[in-house]
Design a protein around this motif. Structure first.
Motif, PDB file in Angstrom:
ATOM      1  N   VAL A  55       2.664   7.746   1.401  1.00 55.59           N
ATOM      2  CA  VAL A  55       4.109   7.631   1.305  1.00 55.59           C
ATOM      3  C   VAL A  55       4.637   8.168  -0.014  1.00 55.59           C
ATOM      4  CG1 VAL A  55       6.038   5.999   1.333  1.00 55.59           C
ATOM      5  CG2 VAL A  55       4.070   5.636   2.844  1.00 55.59           C
ATOM      6  N   GLU A  56       3.953   7.836  -1.110  1.00 59.59           N
ATOM      7  CA  GLU A  56       4.446   8.220  -2.437  1.00 59.59           C
ATOM      8  C   GLU A  56       4.215   9.693  -2.726  1.00 59.59           C
ATOM      9  OE1 GLU A  56       4.158   6.674  -7.067  1.00 59.59           O
ATOM     10  OE2 GLU A  56       3.645   5.358  -5.402  1.00 59.59           O
ATOM     11  N   GLU A  57       3.045  10.202  -2.389  1.00 58.78           N
ATOM     12  CA  GLU A  57       2.732  11.612  -2.643  1.00 58.78           C
ATOM     13  C   GLU A  57       3.318  12.529  -1.576  1.00 58.78           C
ATOM     14  OE1 GLU A  57       1.318  12.802  -5.335  1.00 58.78           O
ATOM     15  OE2 GLU A  57       1.097  10.755  -6.131  1.00 58.78           O
ATOM     16  N   ARG A  58       3.782  11.928  -0.470  1.00 57.97           N
ATOM     17  CA  ARG A  58       4.367  12.665   0.647  1.00 57.97           C
ATOM     18  C   ARG A  58       3.396  13.716   1.197  1.00 57.97           C
ATOM     19  NH1 ARG A  58       9.570  11.630   1.617  1.00 57.97           N
ATOM     20  NH2 ARG A  58       9.936  13.609   2.677  1.00 57.97           N
ATOM     21  N   THR A  59       2.189  13.257   1.477  1.00 52.23           N
ATOM     22  CA  THR A  59       1.173  14.135   2.054  1.00 52.23           C
ATOM     23  C   THR A  59       0.661  13.516   3.346  1.00 52.23           C
ATOM     24  OG1 THR A  59      -0.588  13.057   0.767  1.00 52.23           O
ATOM     25  CG2 THR A  59       0.432  15.045  -0.176  1.00 52.23           C
ATOM     26  N   LEU A  60       0.176  14.379   4.239  1.00 52.93           N
ATOM     27  CA  LEU A  60      -0.369  13.933   5.516  1.00 52.93           C
ATOM     28  C   LEU A  60      -1.716  14.602   5.741  1.00 52.93           C
ATOM     29  CD1 LEU A  60      -0.174  12.569   8.308  1.00 52.93           C
ATOM     30  CD2 LEU A  60       1.015  14.625   9.113  1.00 52.93           C
ATOM     31  N   LEU A  61      -2.725  13.786   6.065  1.00 50.25           N
ATOM     32  CA  LEU A  61      -4.048  14.297   6.419  1.00 50.25           C
ATOM     33  C   LEU A  61      -4.354  13.914   7.862  1.00 50.25           C
ATOM     34  CD1 LEU A  61      -6.197  13.279   3.292  1.00 50.25           C
ATOM     35  CD2 LEU A  61      -5.112  15.493   3.734  1.00 50.25           C
ATOM     36  N   ILE A  62      -4.891  14.872   8.612  1.00 45.74           N
ATOM     37  CA  ILE A  62      -5.406  14.611   9.953  1.00 45.74           C
ATOM     38  C   ILE A  62      -6.854  15.064   9.972  1.00 45.74           C
ATOM     39  CG2 ILE A  62      -5.212  15.143  12.414  1.00 45.74           C
ATOM     40  CD1 ILE A  62      -2.247  15.535  12.019  1.00 45.74           C
ATOM     41  N   ASN A  63      -7.747  14.127  10.251  1.00 44.23           N
ATOM     42  CA  ASN A  63      -9.183  14.404  10.140  1.00 44.23           C
ATOM     43  C   ASN A  63      -9.523  14.953   8.749  1.00 44.23           C
ATOM     44  OD1 ASN A  63      -9.954  13.585  12.780  1.00 44.23           O
ATOM     45  ND2 ASN A  63      -9.165  15.526  13.596  1.00 44.23           N
ATOM     46  N   ASN A  64      -8.848  14.372   7.735  1.00 50.03           N
ATOM     47  CA  ASN A  64      -9.045  14.735   6.318  1.00 50.03           C
ATOM     48  C   ASN A  64      -8.609  16.162   5.989  1.00 50.03           C
ATOM     49  OD1 ASN A  64     -10.119  12.215   5.426  1.00 50.03           O
ATOM     50  ND2 ASN A  64     -12.066  12.743   6.407  1.00 50.03           N
ATOM     51  N   GLU A  65      -7.860  16.790   6.902  1.00 58.10           N
ATOM     52  CA  GLU A  65      -7.318  18.124   6.640  1.00 58.10           C
ATOM     53  C   GLU A  65      -5.809  18.006   6.444  1.00 58.10           C
ATOM     54  OE1 GLU A  65      -8.879  21.002   6.237  1.00 58.10           O
ATOM     55  OE2 GLU A  65     -10.854  20.077   6.556  1.00 58.10           O
ATOM     56  N   PRO A  66      -5.260  18.652   5.394  1.00 60.71           N
ATOM     57  CA  PRO A  66      -3.822  18.529   5.136  1.00 60.71           C
ATOM     58  C   PRO A  66      -2.979  19.237   6.196  1.00 60.71           C
ATOM     59  CG  PRO A  66      -4.817  20.141   3.646  1.00 60.71           C
ATOM     60  CD  PRO A  66      -5.951  19.485   4.381  1.00 60.71           C
TER      61      PRO A  66
ATOM     62  N   LYS B 258       0.830  -1.197   0.000  1.00 60.34           N
ATOM     63  CA  LYS B 258       0.000   0.000   0.000  1.00 60.34           C
ATOM     64  C   LYS B 258       0.868   1.253   0.000  1.00 60.34           C
ATOM     65  CE  LYS B 258      -3.651  -2.279   2.681  1.00 60.34           C
ATOM     66  NZ  LYS B 258      -4.416  -2.258   3.947  1.00 60.34           N
ATOM     67  N   ASN B 259       0.308   2.335  -0.556  1.00 62.85           N
ATOM     68  CA  ASN B 259       0.988   3.628  -0.519  1.00 62.85           C
ATOM     69  C   ASN B 259       0.611   4.420   0.716  1.00 62.85           C
ATOM     70  OD1 ASN B 259       2.253   3.295  -3.003  1.00 62.85           O
ATOM     71  ND2 ASN B 259       0.522   4.158  -4.129  1.00 62.85           N
ATOM     72  N   ILE B 260      -0.472   4.039   1.368  1.00 67.36           N
ATOM     73  CA  ILE B 260      -1.042   4.866   2.435  1.00 67.36           C
ATOM     74  C   ILE B 260      -0.990   4.135   3.770  1.00 67.36           C
ATOM     75  CG2 ILE B 260      -3.139   5.999   3.265  1.00 67.36           C
ATOM     76  CD1 ILE B 260      -3.878   6.511   0.357  1.00 67.36           C
ATOM     77  N   ILE B 261      -0.537   4.851   4.795  1.00 72.59           N
ATOM     78  CA  ILE B 261      -0.546   4.353   6.164  1.00 72.59           C
ATOM     79  C   ILE B 261      -1.641   5.095   6.909  1.00 72.59           C
ATOM     80  CG2 ILE B 261       0.772   4.032   8.282  1.00 72.59           C
ATOM     81  CD1 ILE B 261       3.313   4.282   6.615  1.00 72.59           C
ATOM     82  N   GLU B 262      -2.567   4.359   7.501  1.00 70.12           N
ATOM     83  CA  GLU B 262      -3.656   4.969   8.266  1.00 70.12           C
ATOM     84  C   GLU B 262      -3.620   4.468   9.698  1.00 70.12           C
ATOM     85  OE1 GLU B 262      -7.535   5.707   6.325  1.00 70.12           O
ATOM     86  OE2 GLU B 262      -6.810   4.315   4.795  1.00 70.12           O
ATOM     87  N   ILE B 263      -3.530   5.390  10.629  1.00 73.74           N
ATOM     88  CA  ILE B 263      -3.600   5.080  12.053  1.00 73.74           C
ATOM     89  C   ILE B 263      -4.475   6.140  12.711  1.00 73.74           C
ATOM     90  CG2 ILE B 263      -2.338   4.841  14.225  1.00 73.74           C
ATOM     91  CD1 ILE B 263       0.047   3.868  12.692  1.00 73.74           C
TER      92      ILE B 263
END
Length: 225
Positions: free
Chosen positions: A136-147, A124-129
């Motif tokens: 990982v690939e796009e190098r983006t982080l969302l918290i509560n769907n907010e960047p 997977k490209n995405i880690i969700e906790i």
């Protein structure tokens, strides 16, 4: 993600290095058997690009050394030797892929990403906790769907901590993963401390469902709240 290129062709090594750095990988290089052996003994890598024919030795012997050390570094053999015996020996020794020269750099980059996804992130490209989603690939982080914007080192630290969730990560391992063998940049771990301090504040201020906890004198541990 930290990558080691073991390649004695200077021009090719430089092209690969530049292309991987554009993809935001941390890249180290070795051009001889002895320098490569020193690095694989001293450091851990997420992926190793390994040429077979090297000054001073054979790349397949380095694969055997990784096996002897019980290391789980992902290995892609890059070699001009298009021999079935070499391919089979390399794969039997634990190599994850084999790419014959000449090859397109785009194909090599794609194979590196594929190996990393398959082994480090279970394909997977995405880690969700919790309420956190890291691509990982796009190098983006969302918290509560907010960047949430992170600098490069903060992102690399968080990725490494997420992969090692609930495990105690010592400062040396973290430094080697994020800075490689350029540890002088960390200024005796003070720079690491400042990056983690900033990361912890950003996570807290944005109500992240995880926390990077300090373990005094040893390192850090990421836990879900």
């Amino acid at each position: 993600m930290k990558i080691l290129i073991i390649e004695d062709e200077t021009d090719l090594l430089e092209v690969i290095r530049q292309s991987l750095e554009i993809e935001n990988f941390l890249v180290e290089c070795a051009s001889t058997y002895d320098s490569a052996l020193d690095k694989i003994i001293s450091f851990d890598y997420d992926c190793i690009l390994l040429d077979i024919m090297l000054p001073g030795g054979n790349g397949l012997d380095l694969l055997q050394e990784l096996k002897n050390l019980d290391k789980s570094d992902n290995v892609i053999i890059i070699s001009a030797k298009d021999s079935l015996d070499d391919k089979l020996k390399g794969l039997n020794l634990g190599a994850d892929d084999y790419l014959t020269k000449p090859f397109h750099i785009a194909e090599l980059t794609a194979r590196v990403k594929s190996v990393l996804r398959r082994k480090s992130f279970k394909g997977k490209n995405i880690i969700e906790i919790g309420n956190l989603k890291l691509d990982v690939e796009e190098r983006t982080l969302l918290i509560n769907n907010e960047p949430l914007m992170l600098n490069r080192k903060e992102f690399d630290i968080l990725t490494y901590m997420l992969v090692n969730k609930n495990r105690l990560v010592n400062k040396t391992s973290l430094a080697e993963h994020v800075w490689g063998d350029h540890m002088d940049q960390a200024d005796d771990y003070e720079f690491i401390y400042s990056q983690i301090k900033n990361l912890r504040k950003k996570l807290k201020d944005n109500q992240a469902g995880v926390e990077v906890q300090a373990v005094y004198g040893i390192g850090y541990k990421l836990v879900q709240l």
